[in-house]
Design an enzyme around this catalytic site. Sequence first.
Site, mmCIF file in Angstrom:
data_model
loop_
_atom_site.group_PDB
_atom_site.id
_atom_site.type_symbol
_atom_site.label_atom_id
_atom_site.label_comp_id
_atom_site.label_asym_id
_atom_site.label_seq_id
_atom_site.Cartn_x
_atom_site.Cartn_y
_atom_site.Cartn_z
ATOM 1 N N ARG A 13 -5.313 0.617 4.370
ATOM 2 C CA ARG A 13 -4.429 0.778 3.222
ATOM 3 C C ARG A 13 -4.791 2.084 2.544
ATOM 4 O O ARG A 13 -4.388 3.144 2.972
ATOM 5 C CB ARG A 13 -4.557 -0.419 2.275
ATOM 6 N N SER B 215 -3.873 -9.727 0.254
ATOM 7 C CA SER B 215 -3.863 -11.192 0.050
ATOM 8 C C SER B 215 -4.455 -11.570 -1.295
ATOM 9 O O SER B 215 -3.944 -12.451 -1.995
ATOM 10 C CB SER B 215 -4.675 -11.882 1.147
#
Length: 164
Positions: free
Chosen positions: A95, A133
């Site tokens: 990311r 998440s």
Amino acid sequence: MRVGLYPGTFDPVTYGHLDIITRAASLVDRLVIGVAINRDKGPLFALEERVAMLEGETAAIAARTGIEIVVHPFENLLVDCARDVGAGIIVRGLRAVTDFEYEYQMVGMNRSLDPEIETVFLMAEIRYQAIASKLVKEIARLGGDVTKFVPAAVRRALLARLGR
Ligand code: ADP
């Protein structure tokens, strides 16, 4: 036959993970999704639930891409898991810069444990890049809408688990 292993906690699976899985599908013939038990992380969903959600969401990707996708729980060392499933490639998603430091160390350590296994990094499509998440769980817990981050079945499971 190229076998890839995509390991993670997947607590729960998000559109970010699914994007990485779709990209990885173009690099391998079989993709094993390694679901880490990760008791230390205190997962919200039990291993069986995480596995079931991944199986549900990846069936369509397997059908669409024609590759085999297997969801495989593991508790041992990542390089041992890779050997067990016959994977020569470990797939990880990147990311932001924040992921880099940890991933950099992991590659170094895994390479000394098994120099034959190569780690490849993939980046999700821009709109999925920020999804994590951990944040999805936080948003759902506080009553926010997670529709853009996780598939409908995962969203329902989250709301049910959080008693919303
Ligand atoms: P872990 O506990 O190993 O970090 P995760 O389930 O959080 O497991 O993530 C598994 C892998 O998927 C990691 O390589 C992580 O960087 C990657 N990943 C998670 N979300 C995204 C995203 N939105 N974009 C790209 N990669 C992602």
